[in-house]
Each structure stands twice: as C-alpha cells, then as structure tokens.
Design a protein around this motif. Structure first.
Motif, PDB file in Angstrom:
ATOM      1  N   LYS A  71      -1.410   3.793   5.793  1.00  0.00           N
ATOM      2  CA  LYS A  71      -1.817   2.707   6.686  1.00  0.00           C
ATOM      3  C   LYS A  71      -2.583   1.630   5.915  1.00  0.00           C
ATOM      4  CE  LYS A  71      -5.534   2.964   9.000  1.00  0.00           C
ATOM      5  NZ  LYS A  71      -6.646   3.352   9.906  1.00  0.00           N
ATOM      6  N   LEU A  72      -3.508   2.055   5.032  1.00  0.00           N
ATOM      7  CA  LEU A  72      -4.281   1.090   4.249  1.00  0.00           C
ATOM      8  C   LEU A  72      -3.380   0.295   3.311  1.00  0.00           C
ATOM      9  CD1 LEU A  72      -7.457   3.180   3.342  1.00  0.00           C
ATOM     10  CD2 LEU A  72      -7.360   1.170   4.810  1.00  0.00           C
ATOM     11  N   LEU A  73      -2.414   0.974   2.688  1.00  0.00           N
ATOM     12  CA  LEU A  73      -1.532   0.282   1.753  1.00  0.00           C
ATOM     13  C   LEU A  73      -0.629  -0.721   2.453  1.00  0.00           C
ATOM     14  CD1 LEU A  73      -0.496   3.247  -0.585  1.00  0.00           C
ATOM     15  CD2 LEU A  73      -2.197   1.469  -1.015  1.00  0.00           C
ATOM     16  N   LEU A  74      -0.313  -0.476   3.724  1.00  0.00           N
ATOM     17  CA  LEU A  74       0.588  -1.361   4.460  1.00  0.00           C
ATOM     18  C   LEU A  74      -0.146  -2.471   5.213  1.00  0.00           C
ATOM     19  CD1 LEU A  74       3.063   1.309   5.902  1.00  0.00           C
ATOM     20  CD2 LEU A  74       3.450  -0.256   3.983  1.00  0.00           C
ATOM     21  N   LYS A  75      -1.474  -2.367   5.280  1.00  0.00           N
ATOM     22  CA  LYS A  75      -2.227  -3.384   6.003  1.00  0.00           C
ATOM     23  C   LYS A  75      -2.220  -4.714   5.243  1.00  0.00           C
ATOM     24  CE  LYS A  75      -6.069  -2.701   8.104  1.00  0.00           C
ATOM     25  NZ  LYS A  75      -7.461  -2.317   8.447  1.00  0.00           N
ATOM     26  N   GLU A  76      -2.388  -5.797   5.997  1.00  0.00           N
ATOM     27  CA  GLU A  76      -2.414  -7.124   5.374  1.00  0.00           C
ATOM     28  C   GLU A  76      -3.636  -7.264   4.476  1.00  0.00           C
ATOM     29  OE1 GLU A  76      -2.550 -11.863   6.668  1.00  0.00           O
ATOM     30  OE2 GLU A  76      -2.722 -10.274   8.165  1.00  0.00           O
ATOM     31  N   ASP A  77      -3.414  -7.807   3.290  1.00  0.00           N
ATOM     32  CA  ASP A  77      -4.497  -8.039   2.342  1.00  0.00           C
ATOM     33  C   ASP A  77      -4.994  -9.477   2.504  1.00  0.00           C
ATOM     34  OD1 ASP A  77      -6.236  -7.759   0.114  1.00  0.00           O
ATOM     35  OD2 ASP A  77      -4.738  -8.758  -1.139  1.00  0.00           O
ATOM     36  N   THR A  78      -6.215  -9.647   2.940  1.00  0.00           N
ATOM     37  CA  THR A  78      -6.764 -10.983   3.188  1.00  0.00           C
ATOM     38  C   THR A  78      -7.857 -11.299   2.182  1.00  0.00           C
ATOM     39  OG1 THR A  78      -8.396 -10.105   4.748  1.00  0.00           O
ATOM     40  CG2 THR A  78      -6.278 -10.820   5.649  1.00  0.00           C
ATOM     41  N   SER A 235     -10.043  -5.624   2.767  1.00  0.00           N
ATOM     42  CA  SER A 235      -9.115  -4.948   3.676  1.00  0.00           C
ATOM     43  C   SER A 235      -7.964  -4.365   2.860  1.00  0.00           C
ATOM     44  CB  SER A 235      -8.571  -5.931   4.726  1.00  0.00           C
ATOM     45  OG  SER A 235      -7.853  -6.988   4.082  1.00  0.00           O
ATOM     46  N   GLY A 236      -7.175  -3.543   3.509  1.00  0.00           N
ATOM     47  CA  GLY A 236      -5.978  -3.011   2.872  1.00  0.00           C
ATOM     48  C   GLY A 236      -6.274  -2.212   1.614  1.00  0.00           C
ATOM     49  N   PHE A 237      -5.432  -2.418   0.601  1.00  0.00           N
ATOM     50  CA  PHE A 237      -5.527  -1.578  -0.587  1.00  0.00           C
ATOM     51  C   PHE A 237      -6.757  -1.899  -1.428  1.00  0.00           C
ATOM     52  CE2 PHE A 237      -3.488  -5.310  -2.306  1.00  0.00           C
ATOM     53  CZ  PHE A 237      -3.885  -5.365  -3.637  1.00  0.00           C
ATOM     54  N   ARG A 238      -7.319  -3.114  -1.317  1.00  0.00           N
ATOM     55  CA  ARG A 238      -8.542  -3.415  -2.080  1.00  0.00           C
ATOM     56  C   ARG A 238      -9.722  -2.625  -1.521  1.00  0.00           C
ATOM     57  NH1 ARG A 238      -6.651  -7.622  -5.091  1.00  0.00           N
ATOM     58  NH2 ARG A 238      -5.268  -9.065  -3.987  1.00  0.00           N
ATOM     59  N   TRP A 239      -9.820  -2.520  -0.212  1.00  0.00           N
ATOM     60  CA  TRP A 239     -10.861  -1.681   0.398  1.00  0.00           C
ATOM     61  C   TRP A 239     -10.633  -0.223   0.011  1.00  0.00           C
ATOM     62  CZ3 TRP A 239     -11.037   2.396   3.838  1.00  0.00           C
ATOM     63  CH2 TRP A 239     -12.287   2.660   4.415  1.00  0.00           C
TER      64      TRP A 239
END
Length: 334
Positions: A71-78, A235-239
């Motif tokens: 889920k984290l990897l697929l979330k939008e990276d802002t 957010s996403g993969f950076r988080w």
C-alpha cells in the motif's frame, strides 16, 4: 592476456560472492522488518487483550505487513511546493543508509559476519549518529513548522542520549580490552558482561530505547503534539524509508545488546550441542520482546523530563559506572 584474466578471476568471483551475500543479508533484514512489525502487533495485541492482525494471510495475519508495505509503495508520492526538493528527496535515503551500514560489523556467529575490524564498536557508534543529520534535514527541508520542531526535538534527544549510550559501553571495553565486537563476544566465554556490568547494561538499554525513538521516548514522532513530527510531509515510499530505517536500527540495536552484554553466540548452561546461531537468535528475540513490552506498558514522558533524565541522571551514573569499573578491574582482574 589469458594469464591476466585467470589471475583476476578469483577476485571477480570473490566480489560476486560478496555482493550475493550482501544482497541475501539485505533481504534477511527486510524480512525481519516485515515480520518484526507483525510480531510487535501480535505481542501488543496479546498484552492489551485483543487479536492484532488476523485477516490478511490467514488467522495469524501473516501477510498483513506485506499488504501494508505494498500500500505504501503504491501511494502517491507528494513533495510540498515550498520544500527544499533536493534535501527532501535525499533525507529518507540518508536515514536508511547508516542503519544498514552498521550491520557490516555485527558478528552473528563466529563464521557469519562481514567486516572484522578492530574498532567495530566505535564504527557502529559513529555511523549510527549520522541518522540524526537525516532527521534534521527531513524536518527542515519540508518547510513545515511541525516537521522542523520534530526534527529539532529528535536531534536534541538523539545527541543527548548518544553520550550516555557510548559511556555505558566503556566498562565493556575495559573488561574485554578491545573495541572489536568478535573479541568482546569471546571475552564472555565464561561470564557475560551483563553480570559484570549491570549498571552499564541498564544505562545502555534506556539510552538505546531513546536512540530508537520508541516509547516512552517517542517524542520526535508524537502524533498528538506534532502531527507525526519530522516526517509529517512525507508519504508513500519515502515515508516507508524512514520507518524502514527505524526498524533496521531496532534489529541492529537488539543485535548489539546481545553481542555486548549477553555473550553473543555462546551457549547457556553448557549446552554446546545447540548451534551458536540459535543461541544468538534466542537472546536477540528476548531483547526484541523486552523493547516491545516497554512500548505496550510505559507512557510517553514530557520533553523536559526526557532531557533532565538524560543529562542529570544517566550521564552522572554512566560516569560513576566507569569509575567503579576501573577500580574493580584494577583490584580483581589484573
């Protein structure tokens, strides 16, 4: 030319073998992070009288963490418009890289280790301190007052507790006569340092919890005060990279505690027929369980209490422990 290629072949094979082992070890650590989080949720659920993960991957929820990672990897990276883009992108990588680098000197058994250097303990302390810079960089680059406050709070906490953390292991170094982690384990073949250094062990355990930013010292990520702290804009993969760094340090700190105070791979009660890797895993798991237990039962302390405890309690007691250790070693171990 052919002779030159033959001479270079062993070094090339050794290099390929080294990279293969490193990659395999990386996946092993990532596997620990994945199922370490699941184990933490299960233990917390058990202690709080609830189920914990129980749907994804059967009744034990074995794939719950895998689903969360996907889920984290697929979330939008802002990236915030006003953020320092370069530092914002680099900060999560800078946080994770030292967490993995410290494992290079960690001896898990007599045979399973990567770098056997004479100053392995000093290397660990020096490299792990670099993550503080990444936390401050992430908070500052976000251009958000909550993230900046969280970054500054994390820097103050991590720097403050690094001092008693380092001082708590000086007694171990005095008894072992070395900074080499393998030699420190070998020095515990007859008696573990937790028995020779009980005060040092307690200081190390408390300071390590603070270094890991875990309860009751999780002020940098105090959701109720700073809406997630220094990584509020991530957010996403950076988080996920920040969280990955935290749990890799969890793995590294539990391993270091086992090496310094619990005899590493040495057996208990003379049960030599059990492999050293199993003994290391059992001791390591006990430390992991203890740290999870702290999280479940202890409340978060205030910021002023955190700083006062580090400077007014842990630091003087660590200095006193060094003084007592020097006297004991001079009188009884010379």
């Amino acid at each position: 030319m052919m002779q030159g290629l033959l001479q270079e072949a062993p070094s090339v094979l050794n290099l390929l073998l080294f990279f293969s082992l490193t990659l395999a070890f990386l996946f092993m650590v990532l596997g620990f992070v994945t199922y370490g989080i699941l184990a933490e949720r299960k233990v917390m659920g058990f202690m709080q009288g609830r189920y914990g993960p129980s749907e994804v991957g059967g009744k034990w929820g074995l794939l719950q963490t895998v689903a969360d990672v996907l889920k984290l990897l697929l979330k939008e990276d802002t990236i915030p418009k006003a953020a320092d883009r370069t530092l914002f992108i680099l900060a999560p990588v800078l946080a994770f890289t030292p967490a993995f680098l410290v494992l290079a000197v960690m001896p898990f058994t007599e045979a399973f280790h990567f770098a056997d250097i004479g100053i392995g303990l000093l290397y660990y302390m020096a490299i792990s301190g670099l993550t503080t810079l990444a936390v401050v960089a992430g908070g500052w680059a976000s251009n958000n007052k909550y993230a900046l406050l969280g970054g500054m709070r994390a820097a103050a906490q991590m720097i403050s507790y690094e001092i008693p953390l380092v001082m708590s292991v000086i007694g171990v170094v005095l008894f072992a006569g070395s900074l080499n982690l393998i030699e420190i384990v070998e020095a515990q073949s007859t008696v573990w340092f937790i028995f020779l250094q009980p005060i040092g062990f307690l200081i190390f355990l408390i300071a390590s919890v603070a270094e890991l930013n875990r309860t009751p010292f999780d002020l940098p990520e105090a959701e109720s005060e700073l809406v997630a702290g220094y990584h509020v804009e991530y957010s996403g993969f950076r988080w996920a990279f920040f969280m990955l760094a935290e749990y890799v340090y969890f793995f590294a700190m539990a391993s270091l505690t086992t090496v310094l105070f619990l005899g590493g791979w040495h057996p208990v009660f003379g049960l030599d027929f059990i492999p050293g890797a199993i003994w290391f895993a059992l001791k390591f798991s006990a430390i992991v369980f203890l740290l999870i237990w702290f999280r479940v039962t202890l409340p978060r302390i205030r910021g002023d209490q955190l700083m006062e405890f580090g400077w007014k309690v842990l630091l003087p007691v660590a200095l006193l422990n060094i003084f007592i250790t020097a006297i004991v070693k001079q009188l009884f171990f010379m």
